[in-house]
Write a protein that holds these residues in place. Structure first.
Motif, PDB file in Angstrom:
ATOM      1  N   ALA A  42      20.891  25.273 -31.743  1.00  0.00           N
ATOM      2  CA  ALA A  42      20.490  25.081 -33.105  1.00  0.00           C
ATOM      3  C   ALA A  42      22.152  24.991 -33.668  1.00  0.00           C
ATOM      4  CB  ALA A  42      19.773  26.159 -33.584  1.00  0.00           C
ATOM      5  N   GLY A  43      21.962  25.528 -34.807  1.00  0.00           N
ATOM      6  CA  GLY A  43      23.244  25.165 -35.694  1.00  0.00           C
ATOM      7  C   GLY A  43      24.561  25.824 -35.123  1.00  0.00           C
ATOM      8  N   LYS A 153      16.839  18.465 -33.567  1.00  0.00           N
ATOM      9  CA  LYS A 153      17.355  18.581 -35.053  1.00  0.00           C
ATOM     10  C   LYS A 153      16.692  17.462 -35.855  1.00  0.00           C
ATOM     11  CE  LYS A 153      20.347  21.908 -35.490  1.00  0.00           C
ATOM     12  NZ  LYS A 153      19.860  22.986 -36.568  1.00  0.00           N
ATOM     13  N   LEU A 156      13.093  18.561 -36.545  1.00  0.00           N
ATOM     14  CA  LEU A 156      13.145  19.613 -37.416  1.00  0.00           C
ATOM     15  C   LEU A 156      13.184  18.967 -39.043  1.00  0.00           C
ATOM     16  CD1 LEU A 156      15.367  22.416 -35.958  1.00  0.00           C
ATOM     17  CD2 LEU A 156      12.823  22.354 -36.170  1.00  0.00           C
ATOM     18  N   ASP A 161      19.869  19.874 -40.730  1.00  0.00           N
ATOM     19  CA  ASP A 161      19.543  19.646 -39.176  1.00  0.00           C
ATOM     20  C   ASP A 161      19.977  18.042 -38.911  1.00  0.00           C
ATOM     21  OD1 ASP A 161      18.339  22.201 -38.674  1.00  0.00           O
ATOM     22  OD2 ASP A 161      16.441  21.608 -39.757  1.00  0.00           O
ATOM     23  N   ASP A 164      23.362  17.909 -38.884  1.00  0.00           N
ATOM     24  CA  ASP A 164      23.996  18.392 -37.359  1.00  0.00           C
ATOM     25  C   ASP A 164      23.702  17.530 -36.338  1.00  0.00           C
ATOM     26  OD1 ASP A 164      24.581  21.032 -38.452  1.00  0.00           O
ATOM     27  OD2 ASP A 164      22.823  22.107 -37.723  1.00  0.00           O
TER      28      ASP A 164
END
Length: 200
Positions: A42-43, A153, A156, A161, A164
């Motif tokens: 993730a992030g 991402k 999402l 996202d 990203d």
């Protein structure tokens, strides 16, 4: 950006460690001591790859663990001065078993914290089994494969996202596997979003 490079399934990050890196590395060391397979996703992966954005948590997936292993992990965490900002670490097993994320942070700190989850679906499993290495200075930690991170991402779909995904794709376009990216985009039903990304 010259200090970040993806080559042979290794993301090399040549910069000073930040607070998130130190948190991820310390937690990784503990999980390795207990023998728990894990992967960062993730992030944090985007931040690791040079994206300038804030985050309150570092997402980490771990393999499903039994109660005895959870107790061992809790003991190690407490010995290394970690705590559960949202709930006591003694409830780690029941929270994970219930499918709830567990917050873990250095004692008396709430943010940033680790958000620990167990592998639940095929995408989590793929992140874990196909993890690549992030080399930060002289230390390494496992991170999710970038092709899956990008597609997930896009799936999402929130603005941060998408940003990203754009950051990772733009930075590593030359070294990513287009075939893998397309396969994940298909599995996650984001082919239109992926096409827009490649044409941006």
């Amino acid at each position: 950006m010259s200090g970040i490079e993806l080559r042979d399934e290794t993301l090399s990050v040549d910069r000073a460690l930040n607070q998130l890196d130190e948190l991820a590395i310390a937690f990784s060391d503990i999980l390795d001591q207990v023998g728990i397979e894990h992967v960062y996703i993730a992030g944090y992966v985007s931040i690791l790859a040079g994206r300038a954005r804030s985050t309150e948590d570092v997402d980490v997936l771990i393999e499903p663990i039994d109660e005895a292993t959870a107790d061992t992990l809790t003991t190690h965490l407490e010995a290394e001065n970690f705590w559960g900002p949202a709930m006591p670490l003694s409830s780690l097993y029941s929270m994970l078993e219930n499918g709830d994320p567990v917050w873990v942070a250095p004692t008396d700190q709430i943010t940033p914290h680790l958000e620990v989850k167990t592998v639940r679906d095929e995408f989590d499993q793929a992140s874990l089994s196909q993890a690549i290495t992030a080399q930060i200075g002289s230390t390494s930690i496992p991170i999710g494969p970038l092709e899956l991170q990008i597609a997930y991402k896009l799936h999402l779909g929130a603005q941060k996202d998408i940003e990203d995904a754009v950051h990772l794709y733009t930075l590593f376009e030359e070294t990513l596997s287009a075939a893998r990216l397309e396969r994940w985009a298909q599995r996650l039903d984001v082919e239109a979003e992926y096409e827009r990304l490649t044409q941006a």
